[in-house]
Scaffold this motif. Sequence first.
Motif, PDB file in Angstrom:
ATOM      1  N   GLN A 116       0.917  -1.133  -0.108  1.00 18.36           N
ATOM      2  CA  GLN A 116       0.105  -0.124   0.088  1.00 18.36           C
ATOM      3  C   GLN A 116       0.931   1.403  -0.110  1.00 18.36           C
ATOM      4  OE1 GLN A 116      -3.722   0.532   2.797  1.00 18.36           O
ATOM      5  NE2 GLN A 116      -2.310   1.980   3.527  1.00 18.36           N
ATOM      6  N   ILE A 117       0.461   2.330  -0.777  1.00 18.39           N
ATOM      7  CA  ILE A 117       1.261   3.473  -0.719  1.00 18.39           C
ATOM      8  C   ILE A 117       0.179   4.720  -0.300  1.00 18.39           C
ATOM      9  CG2 ILE A 117       0.661   3.936  -3.370  1.00 18.39           C
ATOM     10  CD1 ILE A 117       3.293   5.587  -3.307  1.00 18.39           C
ATOM     11  N   THR A 118       0.645   5.520   0.674  1.00 18.73           N
ATOM     12  CA  THR A 118      -0.168   6.527   1.069  1.00 18.73           C
ATOM     13  C   THR A 118       0.469   8.036   0.634  1.00 18.73           C
ATOM     14  OG1 THR A 118      -1.058   5.118   2.991  1.00 18.73           O
ATOM     15  CG2 THR A 118      -1.307   7.803   3.100  1.00 18.73           C
ATOM     16  N   LEU A 119      -0.388   8.753   0.057  1.00 13.13           N
ATOM     17  CA  LEU A 119      -0.050  10.254  -0.237  1.00 13.13           C
ATOM     18  C   LEU A 119      -0.678  11.238   0.784  1.00 13.13           C
ATOM     19  CD1 LEU A 119       0.824   8.584  -2.732  1.00 13.13           C
ATOM     20  CD2 LEU A 119       0.290  10.656  -3.948  1.00 13.13           C
ATOM     21  N   LEU A 120      -0.036  12.101   1.470  1.00 17.05           N
ATOM     22  CA  LEU A 120      -0.507  13.100   2.501  1.00 17.05           C
ATOM     23  C   LEU A 120      -0.291  14.370   1.549  1.00 17.05           C
ATOM     24  CD1 LEU A 120      -2.105  13.393   5.076  1.00 17.05           C
ATOM     25  CD2 LEU A 120       0.100  13.831   6.164  1.00 17.05           C
ATOM     26  N   THR A 121      -1.301  15.108   1.274  1.00 16.91           N
ATOM     27  CA  THR A 121      -1.402  16.195   0.692  1.00 16.91           C
ATOM     28  C   THR A 121      -1.718  17.449   1.687  1.00 16.91           C
ATOM     29  OG1 THR A 121      -3.607  16.474  -0.264  1.00 16.91           O
ATOM     30  CG2 THR A 121      -2.243  15.068  -1.566  1.00 16.91           C
ATOM     31  N   ASN A 122      -1.626  18.524   1.227  1.00 16.39           N
ATOM     32  CA  ASN A 122      -2.153  19.709   2.079  1.00 16.39           C
ATOM     33  C   ASN A 122      -3.707  19.745   2.297  1.00 16.39           C
ATOM     34  OD1 ASN A 122      -2.196  20.404  -0.862  1.00 16.39           O
ATOM     35  ND2 ASN A 122      -2.494  22.643  -0.328  1.00 16.39           N
ATOM     36  N   GLU A 123      -4.325  18.907   1.477  1.00 17.34           N
ATOM     37  CA  GLU A 123      -5.946  18.758   1.573  1.00 17.34           C
ATOM     38  C   GLU A 123      -6.454  17.479   1.878  1.00 17.34           C
ATOM     39  OE1 GLU A 123      -7.816  20.427  -1.944  1.00 17.34           O
ATOM     40  OE2 GLU A 123      -6.622  22.139  -2.077  1.00 17.34           O
ATOM     41  N   LYS A 124      -5.813  16.482   1.723  1.00 11.22           N
ATOM     42  CA  LYS A 124      -6.423  15.049   2.017  1.00 11.22           C
ATOM     43  C   LYS A 124      -5.542  14.044   1.992  1.00 11.22           C
ATOM     44  CE  LYS A 124      -9.284  13.969  -1.098  1.00 11.22           C
ATOM     45  NZ  LYS A 124     -10.209  13.702  -2.080  1.00 11.22           N
ATOM     46  N   GLN A 125      -5.907  12.991   2.042  1.00 11.99           N
ATOM     47  CA  GLN A 125      -5.055  11.640   1.936  1.00 11.99           C
ATOM     48  C   GLN A 125      -5.719  10.718   0.933  1.00 11.99           C
ATOM     49  OE1 GLN A 125      -4.179   9.431   5.852  1.00 11.99           O
ATOM     50  NE2 GLN A 125      -5.049   7.755   4.742  1.00 11.99           N
ATOM     51  N   TYR A 126      -4.587   9.929   0.156  1.00  3.09           N
ATOM     52  CA  TYR A 126      -4.988   9.114  -0.878  1.00  3.09           C
ATOM     53  C   TYR A 126      -3.975   7.850  -0.604  1.00  3.09           C
ATOM     54  CZ  TYR A 126      -5.986  13.514  -3.813  1.00  3.09           C
ATOM     55  OH  TYR A 126      -6.725  14.640  -4.340  1.00  3.09           O
ATOM     56  N   GLN A 127      -4.859   6.798  -0.578  1.00  7.34           N
ATOM     57  CA  GLN A 127      -4.374   5.361  -0.557  1.00  7.34           C
ATOM     58  C   GLN A 127      -4.590   4.637  -1.835  1.00  7.34           C
ATOM     59  OE1 GLN A 127      -6.244   4.286   3.288  1.00  7.34           O
ATOM     60  NE2 GLN A 127      -4.187   4.267   3.977  1.00  7.34           N
ATOM     61  N   PHE A 128      -3.389   3.766  -2.508  1.00 10.17           N
ATOM     62  CA  PHE A 128      -3.622   2.858  -3.303  1.00 10.17           C
ATOM     63  C   PHE A 128      -3.103   1.766  -2.944  1.00 10.17           C
ATOM     64  CE2 PHE A 128      -3.049   7.154  -5.040  1.00 10.17           C
ATOM     65  CZ  PHE A 128      -4.245   7.558  -5.670  1.00 10.17           C
ATOM     66  N   LYS A 129      -3.580   0.467  -3.574  1.00  9.44           N
ATOM     67  CA  LYS A 129      -2.627  -0.585  -3.746  1.00  9.44           C
ATOM     68  C   LYS A 129      -1.731  -0.700  -4.792  1.00  9.44           C
ATOM     69  CE  LYS A 129      -3.559  -5.762  -3.992  1.00  9.44           C
ATOM     70  NZ  LYS A 129      -4.297  -6.886  -4.237  1.00  9.44           N
ATOM     71  N   ILE A 130      -0.525  -0.967  -4.542  1.00  7.50           N
ATOM     72  CA  ILE A 130       0.462  -1.096  -5.674  1.00  7.50           C
ATOM     73  C   ILE A 130       0.964  -2.492  -5.914  1.00  7.50           C
ATOM     74  CG2 ILE A 130       0.985   1.390  -5.750  1.00  7.50           C
ATOM     75  CD1 ILE A 130       3.343   0.729  -3.982  1.00  7.50           C
ATOM     76  N   VAL A 131       1.100  -3.028  -7.248  1.00  8.21           N
ATOM     77  CA  VAL A 131       1.503  -4.160  -7.417  1.00  8.21           C
ATOM     78  C   VAL A 131       2.588  -4.399  -8.418  1.00  8.21           C
ATOM     79  CG1 VAL A 131       0.636  -6.610  -8.257  1.00  8.21           C
ATOM     80  CG2 VAL A 131      -0.883  -5.047  -7.003  1.00  8.21           C
ATOM     81  N   PRO A 132       3.452  -5.056  -8.317  1.00 10.73           N
ATOM     82  CA  PRO A 132       4.733  -5.090  -9.252  1.00 10.73           C
ATOM     83  C   PRO A 132       4.302  -5.944 -10.432  1.00 10.73           C
ATOM     84  CG  PRO A 132       5.688  -5.481  -7.060  1.00 10.73           C
ATOM     85  CD  PRO A 132       3.992  -5.541  -6.987  1.00 10.73           C
ATOM     86  N   ALA A 133       4.520  -5.319 -11.488  1.00  8.68           N
ATOM     87  CA  ALA A 133       4.180  -6.008 -12.792  1.00  8.68           C
ATOM     88  C   ALA A 133       5.354  -6.218 -13.842  1.00  8.68           C
ATOM     89  CB  ALA A 133       2.842  -5.530 -13.552  1.00  8.68           C
TER      90      ALA A 133
END
Length: 265
Positions: A116-133
């Motif tokens: 999982q990757i989490t991006l914290l910005t100045n407004e909100k939080q984004y979360q994604f599942k990342i998979v090597p391919a």
Amino acid sequence: MKKILALAATLLLINSHQVLAGSVRTVYSQDVDSNFLELKIWKGYGLTINLMSTGETIKQVWIGDPSRITFTSNGGLCPKQSDDSECVGGKATVIFLRQIDPIKFPVTSSSNGSTQITLLTNEKQYQFKIVPASGNPAYTSLVIKSDSDRPLPISPELSPLPLTVEKPQSVPSDFSQPSPQPVAVLRPNPGTTLNGAIQRNDANALAFGLAEAGRKGQVKPGSTTWNKVQDAIKLLRRGKTRDEAISLSQVDKPTFNQLLEWGRL
């Protein structure tokens, strides 16, 4: 000849790889909030996550298992222990993720290397599942756009819509009609702006546009939107202007214009 064909095939293959490498996947901010999106990171290509369109800046980035995926950014990030008010960084708007040779970390990893990757910005939080391919990438860039940039559908109500056709009024059989007399008919020349002719054209275009919306499954018969558009069509046929038809029927102006555009195609 064989060498020429082989060279052409090689160039075509390189070209196709370049097209694939430049492929962009676009999502809107709300899509990320409501879904735990999966992103693939192809070996040898990597993936950029671009937040320029939202106007946000990335403050911090966290990867659950950093043993296979690393990242860089196009600007500074905030120190992990600092408050936003004290952070002098956080100017990044794009991050680049890429695969690396697995590093032995004392962390638990999944069987396929996903994390999982989490991006914290100045407004909100984004979360994604990342998979090597591996292999040819389907996309190499994820662009996140603001919800205000999302094209608005005509209506969220879904159902096929039949086209209503106005029937001519019938004449009673016992109604005595005078013998037909020659009548002078005034027809507008191309480009003239006789009011009645233009409004009738708008009414027909709106009717065809409504039928197209029904075919696309975007307006439900009997719904509020459907009834308002029907009222607008009747008003146009009575000689009302577009603005008058919109005002009196209370149909949404962008909806009216979209249907009118579809009806003229």
